[in-house]
Design an enzyme around this catalytic site. Structure first.
Site, PDB file in Angstrom:
ATOM      1  N   HIS A   8      33.942  45.964  42.423  1.00  0.00           N
ATOM      2  CA  HIS A   8      35.279  45.624  41.911  1.00  0.00           C
ATOM      3  C   HIS A   8      35.199  45.326  40.411  1.00  0.00           C
ATOM      4  CE1 HIS A   8      39.366  43.678  42.849  1.00  0.00           C
ATOM      5  NE2 HIS A   8      39.181  43.469  41.562  1.00  0.00           N
ATOM      6  N   HIS A  10      37.316  46.512  36.748  1.00  0.00           N
ATOM      7  CA  HIS A  10      38.356  47.291  36.049  1.00  0.00           C
ATOM      8  C   HIS A  10      37.751  47.791  34.744  1.00  0.00           C
ATOM      9  CE1 HIS A  10      41.624  45.733  38.694  1.00  0.00           C
ATOM     10  NE2 HIS A  10      40.771  44.722  38.821  1.00  0.00           N
ATOM     11  N   GLU A 191      44.895  37.003  46.315  1.00  0.00           N
ATOM     12  CA  GLU A 191      44.430  36.402  45.062  1.00  0.00           C
ATOM     13  C   GLU A 191      45.523  35.408  44.609  1.00  0.00           C
ATOM     14  OE1 GLU A 191      44.457  39.062  41.686  1.00  0.00           O
ATOM     15  OE2 GLU A 191      43.018  37.875  40.536  1.00  0.00           O
ATOM     16  N   ASP A 270      36.897  41.501  35.592  1.00  0.00           N
ATOM     17  CA  ASP A 270      37.141  41.834  34.174  1.00  0.00           C
ATOM     18  C   ASP A 270      36.207  40.937  33.351  1.00  0.00           C
ATOM     19  OD1 ASP A 270      39.814  43.375  34.667  1.00  0.00           O
ATOM     20  OD2 ASP A 270      40.100  41.452  35.674  1.00  0.00           O
TER      21      ASP A 270
HETATM   22  N1  ADE Z   1      43.975  43.883  36.978  1.00  0.00           N
HETATM   23  C1  ADE Z   1      42.882  43.503  36.315  1.00  0.00           C
HETATM   24  N2  ADE Z   1      42.390  42.359  36.842  1.00  0.00           N
HETATM   25  C2  ADE Z   1      43.203  42.023  37.865  1.00  0.00           C
HETATM   26  C3  ADE Z   1      43.235  40.957  38.789  1.00  0.00           C
HETATM   27  N3  ADE Z   1      42.311  39.993  38.789  1.00  0.00           N
HETATM   28  N4  ADE Z   1      44.229  40.931  39.694  1.00  0.00           N
HETATM   29  C4  ADE Z   1      45.160  41.885  39.705  1.00  0.00           C
HETATM   30  N5  ADE Z   1      45.181  42.919  38.858  1.00  0.00           N
HETATM   31  C5  ADE Z   1      44.208  42.986  37.942  1.00  0.00           C
HETATM   32 ZN    ZN Z   2      40.718  43.178  40.179  1.00  0.00          ZN
END
Ligand code: ADE
Ligand code: ZN
Length: 323
Positions: A8, A10, A191, A270
């Site tokens: 996971h 991005h 989340e 991220d």
């Molecule tokens: N896009 C990038 N990081 C994210 C996250 N933690 N939750 C949802 N969308 C995202």
């Molecule tokens: Zn994410």
């Protein structure tokens, strides 16, 4: 260093701030407001984070930019011991969901991934993601890009973005389209919203993996169901702590989820936004839960089983894990 698998990540969210700042200067595109005094990314909360993310991404305007980005990101991941990674890619940001333009971005990203595999020994695969707050119509165009480029490298389809907006079933057409193209499925859920959001992603979209999913812990019947059905959670503890969902690693539910036999994996989401790396995630989990190499080997095995790549790639990665 312990070898690691990450499911996971991005791609734009992994862009080092110095890389984005450099590109913004080259292009005379002023986004200085998104950086703090130390040069890191600055945001107030998750929703502000999404805006800063999109502002940072606005300087990535060509396939060549994504080639450079992919190399920079994979060098960082490999330095943390990552040997296999799956990254979220968004045709929204790569050519505005036009299939022809998307193919050019994908070509550049794959070339960089091949180069990184030779130079740093890390294997990358792509998961195309639609963005929830961009709405179902754009998601359909994204799914068509995904279906057109599905194969041994684009291996999955997912959804990210603002979980408080719309419902998973609003994206059913896109997920059905991706599934029919042979793609594996994952969705961000649990989340920012609770157990019902995880249930909806699992039951309405039929995903095999959930991005985050950690708020399932608020409903132990759901936790049992996740364990029984073998749904894999792409847990990003450092991301959740940085964004204030949990106050610390020690208070993060990954420990309880693991103890209740949910298939958990660990990722960074991220990393520069959350001041983390895969090496730091493992260190913090060791400190918080006293997890040792035995537990980390199990997490890696879960990630390998749940990876969306083909069987040949899995057996190659399995050999690397065995050392
Ligand atoms: N896009 C990038 N990081 C994210 C996250 N933690 N939750 C949802 N969308 C995202
Ligand atoms: Zn994410």
């Amino acid at each position: 260093m312990t070898p690691k698998l990450e499911l996971h990540l991005h791609l734009e969210g992994a862009a080092p701030p110095s890389f984005i700042r450099g590109l913004s200067k080259e292009k005379h595109h002023d986004i200085s407001g998104i950086f703090d005094a130390d040069g890191g990314y600055k945001y107030k909360d998750f929703w502000d984070f999404l805006k800063v993310y999109e502002a940072a991404t606005s300087v990535l305007t060509t396939p060549e930019d994504y080639h450079r980005l992919t190399l920079a990101v994979l060098e960082e991941s490999a330095a943390s011991g990552v040997i296999y990674s799956e990254t979220f890619l968004s045709p929204d940001f790569c050519g505005g969901r036009d299939v022809g333009a998307w193919r050019e971005y994908l070509h550049a990203i794959r070339e960089a991934a091949d180069q990184a595999e030779r130079s740093f020994g890390i294997t990358l695969r792509g998961i195309i993601t639609c963005i929830r707050h961009f709405g179902p119509d754009k998601a359909r165009e994204t799914a068509l890009c995904a279906a057109e480029t599905a194969g041994d490298w684009i291996v999955g389809f997912g959804i990210a973005g603002d979980e408080k907006v719309l419902q998973p079933k609003d994206f059913l057409w896109s997920f059905d389209c991706a599934r029919e193209a042979g793609l594996h499925l994952t969705a961000h859920a649990g989340e920012w919203s609770g157990p019902e959001s995880v249930r909806a992603a699992m039951n309405d979209l039929g995903v095999e993996r959930i991005g985050h999913g950690v708020r399932a812990i608020e409903d132990l019947a759901l936790v049992d169901e996740l364990a029984e059905r073998g749904i894999v959670l792409e847990v990003c503890p450092g991301s959740n702590v940085a964004l204030g969902i949990y106050p610390s690693f020690r208070k993060h539910p990954i420990g309880q989820l693991y103890d209740r036999e949910v298939k958990v994996t660990v990722s960074t989401d991220d990393p520069p936004f959350f001041h983390t790396t895969m090496a730091r995630e493992f260190e913090m989990l060791h400190e918080a839960f006293d997890w040792d190499d035995g537990v980390f080997a199990k997490l890696n095995r879960t990630a390998l089983d749940a990876a969306f790549c083909d069987a040949d790639t899995k057996s190659r990665i399995a050999k690397l894990l065995e050392g």
